[in-house]
Design an enzyme around this catalytic site. Sequence first.
Site, PDB file in Angstrom:
ATOM      1  N   HIS A 167      33.219  78.288  20.815  1.00  0.00           N
ATOM      2  CA  HIS A 167      33.160  79.613  21.461  1.00  0.00           C
ATOM      3  C   HIS A 167      32.407  79.513  22.798  1.00  0.00           C
ATOM      4  CE1 HIS A 167      32.437  83.861  21.932  1.00  0.00           C
ATOM      5  NE2 HIS A 167      32.808  84.178  20.708  1.00  0.00           N
ATOM      6  N   GLU A 271      37.764  79.686  24.727  1.00  0.00           N
ATOM      7  CA  GLU A 271      37.374  79.036  23.473  1.00  0.00           C
ATOM      8  C   GLU A 271      38.525  78.197  22.922  1.00  0.00           C
ATOM      9  OE1 GLU A 271      36.058  82.243  20.891  1.00  0.00           O
ATOM     10  OE2 GLU A 271      35.650  83.468  22.640  1.00  0.00           O
TER      11      GLU A 271
HETATM   12  C1  BG6 Z   1      35.205  86.492  20.581  1.00  0.00           C
HETATM   13  C2  BG6 Z   1      36.085  87.447  19.862  1.00  0.00           C
HETATM   14  O1  BG6 Z   1      35.610  85.189  20.321  1.00  0.00           O
HETATM   15  O2  BG6 Z   1      33.860  86.649  20.147  1.00  0.00           O
HETATM   16  C3  BG6 Z   1      35.588  88.870  20.099  1.00  0.00           C
HETATM   17  O3  BG6 Z   1      37.419  87.292  20.284  1.00  0.00           O
HETATM   18  C4  BG6 Z   1      34.136  88.993  19.703  1.00  0.00           C
HETATM   19  O4  BG6 Z   1      36.397  89.789  19.372  1.00  0.00           O
HETATM   20  C5  BG6 Z   1      33.330  87.924  20.425  1.00  0.00           C
HETATM   21  O5  BG6 Z   1      33.674  90.282  20.034  1.00  0.00           O
HETATM   22  C6  BG6 Z   1      31.845  87.916  20.094  1.00  0.00           C
HETATM   23  O6  BG6 Z   1      31.643  87.793  18.729  1.00  0.00           O
HETATM   24  P1  BG6 Z   1      30.175  87.771  18.142  1.00  0.00           P
HETATM   25  O7  BG6 Z   1      30.361  87.758  16.650  1.00  0.00           O
HETATM   26  O8  BG6 Z   1      29.513  86.533  18.654  1.00  0.00           O
HETATM   27  O9  BG6 Z   1      29.499  89.030  18.651  1.00  0.00           O
END
Ligand code: BG6
Length: 313
Positions: A167, A271
Amino acid sequence: MSEEKPPVEHCKGVNGLEKVVLREVRGSSAEVYLYGGHVTSWKNDHGEELLFVSNKAIFKPPKAIRGGIPICFPQFSNLGNLEPHGFARNRIWSIDNDPPPFPTTTSNRAYVDLILKPSEEDFKIWPHRYEFRLRVILGPGGDLMLISRIRNTNTDGKPFSFTFAYHTYFSVSDISEVRVEGLETLDYLDNLQDRARFTEQGDAIVFESEFDKVYLSTPAKIAIIDHEKKRTFVLRKEGLPDAVVWNPWDKKAKAMTDFGDDEYKYMVCVEAAAIEKPITLKPGEEWKGRLELSAVPSSYFSGQLDPQRVLQG
Ligand code: BG6
């Protein structure tokens, strides 16, 4: 001739959490927290930070660190009773002192090997045994490579399936000056429309509002062009067919407790992922997913920004 091994330092980071710092002779560096197996910093040889980490990031379990490279496993997203984006990003990983051989040569590179195995508590929420090995490598030119190897070690003969993402939060000068190349004309699932499937039209991706899409069957290379910074990030990936592109924009930014109201301007997540088709492993089987990141000055391309050359090269 024996080569000098680049320095790898084990020390304490924010809130006393353990981290490993990789340094490369020309000055680039990377930091990896054992909490989450999480890369929180990647700097070029001018000492410029290339990853975004929020000023409000909370370096404290159970909240995953907001920024850097969280690892999403055993699920991407928020499906079923597992926690959103899985639990790997908020578990304490261990240093893996004796990993099985990796095919990638690391002779003159700074790297660290981490491992995550399920605790008895984890086993209750995801009833599978696995070994997740992560190697983070800083290349001589400052490139950053992450190799994940996940092995099914179930003793009950059962296979398991998972989805996965690196991510990655990239640091950008201004989101309105950023373009993502390599995903045009591809199919995607729009997370802002209940994962409805569409086909991307037109030119490169630009950002004018909240953006949250899962691109499917993407090419091995994707480029993020930061016009203002005159910098291009190049992602190269293997074993990771999908790519998520995310920017929360202003409203969602305000709703996140660990993210500044204006910080959406200075980041974009691209990602490398395996989402549409979950990976299934039988006992004894291993999956590998590799991400390689490089940052090059856009002026490198004969004065003219030519992302196609980045993607073809
Ligand atoms: C992204 C998703 O990868 O991560 C989003 O596509 C999400 O929908 C974002 O809001 C952040 O996620 P988190 O759980 O780290 O707040």
